[in-house]
Design a protein around this motif. Structure first.
Motif, mmCIF file in Angstrom:
data_model
loop_
_atom_site.group_PDB
_atom_site.id
_atom_site.type_symbol
_atom_site.label_atom_id
_atom_site.label_comp_id
_atom_site.label_asym_id
_atom_site.label_seq_id
_atom_site.Cartn_x
_atom_site.Cartn_y
_atom_site.Cartn_z
ATOM 1 N N GLU A 5 14.274 -36.005 8.618
ATOM 2 C CA GLU A 5 15.033 -35.023 9.196
ATOM 3 C C GLU A 5 14.232 -33.772 8.722
ATOM 4 N N PRO A 6 14.167 -32.790 9.839
ATOM 5 C CA PRO A 6 13.472 -31.514 9.466
ATOM 6 C C PRO A 6 14.530 -30.789 8.462
ATOM 7 N N LYS A 7 14.005 -30.087 7.617
ATOM 8 C CA LYS A 7 14.533 -29.027 6.533
ATOM 9 C C LYS A 7 14.897 -27.953 7.321
ATOM 10 N N GLN A 8 16.360 -27.456 7.119
ATOM 11 C CA GLN A 8 16.672 -26.344 7.525
ATOM 12 C C GLN A 8 15.970 -25.259 6.706
ATOM 13 N N LEU A 9 15.396 -24.034 7.329
ATOM 14 C CA LEU A 9 14.580 -23.097 6.660
ATOM 15 C C LEU A 9 15.546 -21.940 6.489
ATOM 16 N N SER A 10 15.627 -21.419 5.617
ATOM 17 C CA SER A 10 16.494 -20.085 5.404
ATOM 18 C C SER A 10 15.648 -19.180 4.203
ATOM 19 N N LEU A 11 15.386 -18.016 4.700
ATOM 20 C CA LEU A 11 14.430 -16.992 3.601
ATOM 21 C C LEU A 11 15.484 -16.257 3.072
ATOM 22 N N VAL A 12 15.151 -16.222 1.927
ATOM 23 C CA VAL A 12 15.894 -15.400 1.013
ATOM 24 C C VAL A 12 15.615 -13.813 0.983
ATOM 25 N N ALA A 13 16.778 -13.035 1.090
ATOM 26 C CA ALA A 13 16.556 -11.488 0.989
ATOM 27 C C ALA A 13 16.294 -11.161 -0.512
ATOM 28 N N GLN A 14 15.190 -10.607 -0.847
ATOM 29 C CA GLN A 14 15.005 -10.308 -2.030
ATOM 30 C C GLN A 14 14.772 -8.438 -2.428
ATOM 31 N N ASP A 15 15.372 -8.098 -3.548
ATOM 32 C CA ASP A 15 15.319 -6.769 -3.724
ATOM 33 C C ASP A 15 13.876 -6.558 -4.506
ATOM 34 N N LEU A 32 6.320 -9.739 1.741
ATOM 35 C CA LEU A 32 7.112 -8.531 2.501
ATOM 36 C C LEU A 32 8.153 -8.903 3.219
ATOM 37 N N VAL A 33 7.983 -9.970 3.896
ATOM 38 C CA VAL A 33 9.349 -10.161 4.892
ATOM 39 C C VAL A 33 10.650 -10.552 3.817
ATOM 40 N N ASN A 34 10.542 -11.023 2.798
ATOM 41 C CA ASN A 34 11.637 -11.088 1.784
ATOM 42 C C ASN A 34 12.113 -9.819 1.337
ATOM 43 N N ALA A 35 11.086 -8.820 1.179
ATOM 44 C CA ALA A 35 11.558 -7.498 0.804
ATOM 45 C C ALA A 35 12.336 -6.754 2.094
ATOM 46 N N LEU A 36 11.732 -6.995 3.387
ATOM 47 C CA LEU A 36 12.265 -6.334 4.389
ATOM 48 C C LEU A 36 13.513 -6.994 4.792
ATOM 49 N N LEU A 37 13.869 -8.254 4.450
ATOM 50 C CA LEU A 37 15.312 -8.682 4.997
ATOM 51 C C LEU A 37 16.207 -8.051 3.837
ATOM 52 N N HIS A 38 15.832 -7.689 2.769
ATOM 53 C CA HIS A 38 16.790 -7.039 1.884
ATOM 54 C C HIS A 38 16.843 -5.505 2.310
ATOM 55 N N LYS A 39 15.714 -4.704 2.548
ATOM 56 C CA LYS A 39 15.792 -3.291 2.563
ATOM 57 C C LYS A 39 16.456 -2.997 3.834
ATOM 58 N N PHE A 40 16.302 -3.943 5.084
ATOM 59 C CA PHE A 40 16.846 -3.518 6.277
ATOM 60 C C PHE A 40 18.033 -4.283 6.813
ATOM 61 N N SER A 41 18.492 -5.018 5.688
ATOM 62 C CA SER A 41 19.592 -6.131 5.935
ATOM 63 C C SER A 41 19.663 -6.776 7.213
ATOM 64 N N GLY A 42 18.653 -7.307 7.600
ATOM 65 C CA GLY A 42 18.566 -8.043 8.932
ATOM 66 C C GLY A 42 18.338 -7.461 10.084
ATOM 67 N N ARG A 43 18.180 -5.985 9.795
ATOM 68 C CA ARG A 43 17.759 -5.355 11.524
ATOM 69 C C ARG A 43 16.319 -5.207 11.586
ATOM 70 N N LEU A 44 15.802 -6.570 11.895
ATOM 71 C CA LEU A 44 14.439 -6.615 12.190
ATOM 72 C C LEU A 44 14.323 -7.465 13.533
ATOM 73 N N SER A 45 13.194 -7.313 14.357
ATOM 74 C CA SER A 45 13.203 -8.179 15.333
ATOM 75 C C SER A 45 12.943 -9.348 15.204
ATOM 76 N N SER A 46 13.542 -10.229 16.395
ATOM 77 C CA SER A 46 13.435 -11.795 16.070
ATOM 78 C C SER A 46 12.442 -12.433 17.021
ATOM 79 N N ILE A 47 11.457 -11.581 17.663
ATOM 80 C CA ILE A 47 10.243 -12.152 18.414
ATOM 81 C C ILE A 47 9.628 -13.201 17.594
ATOM 82 N N ASN A 48 9.227 -13.091 16.412
ATOM 83 C CA ASN A 48 8.174 -13.795 15.626
ATOM 84 C C ASN A 48 9.103 -15.132 15.019
ATOM 85 N N GLY A 49 10.345 -15.297 15.160
ATOM 86 C CA GLY A 49 11.052 -16.135 14.484
ATOM 87 C C GLY A 49 11.440 -15.770 13.234
#
Length: 266
Positions: free
Chosen positions: A26-36, A70-87
């Motif tokens: 079964e495919p593993k559910q991918l979840s990225l961690v927002a890191q400070d 950088l994505v982990n840092a961006l997720l924390h910095k912008f609290s999910g306010r990022l485009s979803s175009i690239n998944g």
């Protein structure tokens, strides 16, 4: 399993009548961690941001590396306010920089901004200036490398100049010459993977520290190419305002230049 036995050799040839059983996990559910993680935001508005990426930071998660990017840092910095175009793996990422390349890159916060920035990138409307230290003394004050780039025919982890590759054009200008090195300014017309590194190596002047396309060791003990994305210029995708940003050379880069300048003056 073939006929209820595990086949260990890839060279096994399937025969008529063989019963093959494959178990697909079964495919593993991918979840990225927002890191400070501390990152330098050069510019930010509701549509986009310009980041000065530090040397040694991977832009987005990949196989076996889902943290401290950088994505982990961006997720924390912008609290999910990022485009979803690239998944989920590359939210907001319009273009990339190699791990050991420092400097500026633009991040999209909205899908509309992302689409328009991607179109601008594809049509060469985003101007990017890089600074690098090359091994060898370039004779020409300026020039252009126009050579197609594709996957290396033998080492698939590398890129190379190949006849059937994609168009790749790099303009270079020598800023300073030293005893065995050249400090150069580079402008990209296209944005192929590892383009500057491949092109400068192709003409005989690999980047200092680039063990992939140059020498394995260097006198400064630098690991990773000495390359900095120092300037970026583009038209804002929503407001249509012309924007230009610059980022100073990182400290390690300046230290090497100063050592070479002192050596020149002796």
């Amino acid at each position: 399993m073939v006929n209820q036995r595990q086949v260990l050799k890839p060279a096994y040839k399937v025969k008529s009548g063989d019963i093959i059983k494959v178990v697909i996990p079964e495919p593993k559910q991918l979840s990225l961690v927002a890191q400070d993680i501390d990152i330098e935001v050069v510019y930010e508005d509701e549509h986009l941001a310009v980041i000065n990426k530090p040397r040694g930071m991977v832009v987005h998660p990949g196989a076996g590396n889902f943290e401290n990017t950088l994505v982990n840092a961006l997720l924390h910095k912008f609290s999910g306010r990022l485009s979803s175009i690239n998944g989920v793996i590359r939210p907001g990422i319009v273009h990339r920089l190699d791990k050991d390349t420092s400097g500026l890159l633009v991040v999209a916060k909205t899908n509309e901004a992302h689409i328009k920035l991607s179109e601008a990138l594809k049509s060469h409307q985003i101007k990017r200036i890089y600074y690098a230290l090359c091994e060898g003394v370039l004779k020409e004050d300026s020039g252009v490398v126009d050579a197609p780039i594709g996957r290396h025919p033998v080492n698939r982890l590398k890129m190379a100049v190949v006849p059937n590759g994609k168009e790749a054009v790099t303009y270079f200008e020598v800023l300073e010459r030293f005893d065995k090195y050249s400090f150069v300014k580079l402008r990209l017309k296209t944005g192929r993977t590892h383009q500057i590194r491949v092109h400068m190596s192709y003409i005989g002047y690999p980047l200092l520290g680039d063990s992939t396309y140059g020498r394995a060791k260097n006198e400064f003990g630098v690991q990773g190419q000495v390359l900095h994305a120092g300037e970026i210029e583009f038209v804002h995708p929503i407001t249509l305002k012309a924007l230009h940003f610059s980022a100073d050379l990182p400290e390690y880069f300046v230290e090497i230049l100063n050592m070479l300048r002192n050596r020149n003056n002796k």
